[in-house]
Scaffold this motif. Structure first.
Motif, PDB file in Angstrom:
ATOM      1  N   TYR A  64     -21.243  11.787 -15.746  1.00  0.00           N
ATOM      2  CA  TYR A  64     -20.400  11.862 -14.542  1.00  0.00           C
ATOM      3  C   TYR A  64     -19.862  13.289 -14.469  1.00  0.00           C
ATOM      4  O   TYR A  64     -18.957  13.664 -15.219  1.00  0.00           O
ATOM      5  CB  TYR A  64     -19.270  10.837 -14.635  1.00  0.00           C
ATOM      6  N   LEU A  65     -20.462  14.104 -13.601  1.00  0.00           N
ATOM      7  CA  LEU A  65     -20.264  15.545 -13.637  1.00  0.00           C
ATOM      8  C   LEU A  65     -19.558  16.062 -12.398  1.00  0.00           C
ATOM      9  O   LEU A  65     -19.623  15.464 -11.327  1.00  0.00           O
ATOM     10  CB  LEU A  65     -21.618  16.252 -13.777  1.00  0.00           C
ATOM     11  N   ASP A 124     -14.620  11.395 -22.329  1.00  0.00           N
ATOM     12  CA  ASP A 124     -14.204  12.506 -21.472  1.00  0.00           C
ATOM     13  C   ASP A 124     -14.217  13.788 -22.296  1.00  0.00           C
ATOM     14  O   ASP A 124     -13.356  13.996 -23.159  1.00  0.00           O
ATOM     15  CB  ASP A 124     -12.798  12.225 -20.922  1.00  0.00           C
ATOM     16  N   THR A 142     -18.209  12.236 -19.192  1.00  0.00           N
ATOM     17  CA  THR A 142     -17.861  13.400 -18.376  1.00  0.00           C
ATOM     18  C   THR A 142     -17.890  14.621 -19.280  1.00  0.00           C
ATOM     19  O   THR A 142     -17.361  14.591 -20.391  1.00  0.00           O
ATOM     20  CB  THR A 142     -16.453  13.260 -17.743  1.00  0.00           C
ATOM     21  N   LYS A 167     -13.190  13.588 -11.309  1.00  0.00           N
ATOM     22  CA  LYS A 167     -13.804  12.824 -12.405  1.00  0.00           C
ATOM     23  C   LYS A 167     -12.760  12.003 -13.170  1.00  0.00           C
ATOM     24  O   LYS A 167     -12.920  10.795 -13.354  1.00  0.00           O
ATOM     25  CB  LYS A 167     -14.513  13.772 -13.388  1.00  0.00           C
ATOM     26  N   SER A 168     -11.711  12.662 -13.625  1.00  0.00           N
ATOM     27  CA  SER A 168     -10.693  11.970 -14.433  1.00  0.00           C
ATOM     28  C   SER A 168      -9.984  10.897 -13.617  1.00  0.00           C
ATOM     29  O   SER A 168      -9.660   9.827 -14.144  1.00  0.00           O
ATOM     30  CB  SER A 168      -9.675  12.981 -14.979  1.00  0.00           C
TER      31      SER A 168
END
Length: 361
Positions: free
Chosen positions: A57-58, A183, A215, A65-66
């Motif tokens: 997940y970029l 993450d 991520t 993202k977060s």
């Protein structure tokens, strides 16, 4: 048909942000201000993730993202849209959702700082009510994958960053969750430890069938672990497919790598202004200048010829486009589109004002 463990439909997350003023007077004014703006951190994101996938997940910093991960874990409630994680609405059933997930957020450890790792694992065993045999089997699996004997009896505060990250990943998988969110797990680690952690994540995914959402800004993680990637920027999804498809989409691109005789940083900036149609950067060790060339617009040999007329080339390499360069190109194109949209909107407003002015005259 594979089980869908995460389903997101038209998910949005908006935040109300105060329009702040500068200086002491501005700070006092802000105390009583109702001047707010709405910022959309995630904007109409829909996706489905199957059991056992490792998904990258970029997105650049601030892409959302977060915020997305926090909604998946139940920390945040979406403003609009629906999220189901293994059939559970995360923010409505946080305890039930927490039983099914594991999380590693960057360098924030879930381990007890002063205790040896084995004591933290025993505490987590009790918290998640892991049966004795399952706990023993997981420790045996860990021993077969990585050398953890020295770590088990070492206080967490005495561990290196790489050892703490490795231990956090072991803790996240301990209760055999259906989904693990990672993450930036390899941020700040050396090459050897990155490789060890990637091997561990891949092995646990294969052994347990755990779904992993990763991520990262490290394209080495993506190439080593992910078959599928999702790219988000400014809250909007730009891409959702496998890496091979992404590279085929950019099949006309080539990477020209150069070593020049002069000051590499200075000359890379000059080349960037001289080649506006190309994406110019430098490798991480700053040993090479990289030029991403779209051969449908301009041939690599023409670019090389132009550079040789102005610079002394010591060495050169020609490569297929890498995942990192593809991602960077998507970010750049997205930024260019947003800038173009702003200019168009500004131009429309200007013409509208001019029209009104003409009518008044």
């Amino acid at each position: 048909m594979a089980e869908k463990v995460i389903i997101m439909k038209n998910v949005c997350k908006d935040f109300k942000v105060l329009n702040r003023h500068e200086g002491l007077k501005g700070s006092l004014k802000d105390l009583f201000s109702r001047d707010y703006k709405i910022v959309s951190a995630v904007n109409d994101v829909s996706l489905e993730i199957e059991a056992g996938e490792i998904v990258g997940y970029l997105g650049p910093n601030g892409a959302g993202k977060s915020t997305t991960i926090k909604m998946m874990t139940g920390v945040l409630e979406p403003t609009r849209g629906e999220i189901l994680v293994d059939g559970t609405v995360p923010f409505k059933n946080r305890t039930k959702n927490a039983e099914k997930i594991g999380v590693v957020f960057g360098q924030r450890s879930q381990l007890w700082w002063a205790l040896p790792l084995i004591e933290s694992l025993k505490l987590l065993k009790d918290i998640y009510m892991i049966p004795d045999q399952d706990y023993k089997d997981m420790l045996d699996l860990y021993r077969s994958l990585v050398d953890i004997e020295d770590l088990l009896h070492k206080p967490v505060r005495q561990m290196s960053l790489g050892q703490r990250t490795l231990s956090d990943i072991l803790a996240a998988f301990l209760h055999n969750p259906k989904i693990v969110y990672l993450d930036e797990p390899t941020i700040g680690l050396d090459v050897s430890m990155k490789s060890k952690i990637r091997t561990l994540i891949h092995a646990l995914n294969q052994e347990k069938g755990t779904t992993v959402i990763l991520t990262t800004h490290d394209m080495g993680d993506v190439d080593a672990l992910c078959r599928r990637i999702i790219i988000i920027d400014h809250g909007k999804m730009l891409y959702d497919n496998d890496i091979d498809h992404l590279k085929k989409f950019f099949g006309s691109y080539r990477t020209l790598k150069l070593r020049l005789a002069g000051d590499m940083k200075k000359e890379s900036e000059q080349i960037r202004t001289e080649l506006p149609m190309c994406s110019v950067g430098m490798t991480e060790d700053e040993g090479w200048i990289t030029i991403l060339v779209d051969e449908e617009k301009r041939k690599v040999m023409d670019v090389l010829g132009q550079i040789q007329n102005s610079y002394k080339v010591r060495d050169m390499q020609l490569e297929e486009i890498s995942t990192e360069e593809v991602i960077r190109k998507i970010y750049e194109d997205s930024a260019a589109e947003r800038e173009k949209a702003k200019k168009n909107a500004s131009g429309e407003d200007t013409s509208s004002d001019n029209t009104k002015g003409g009518g008044a005259a």
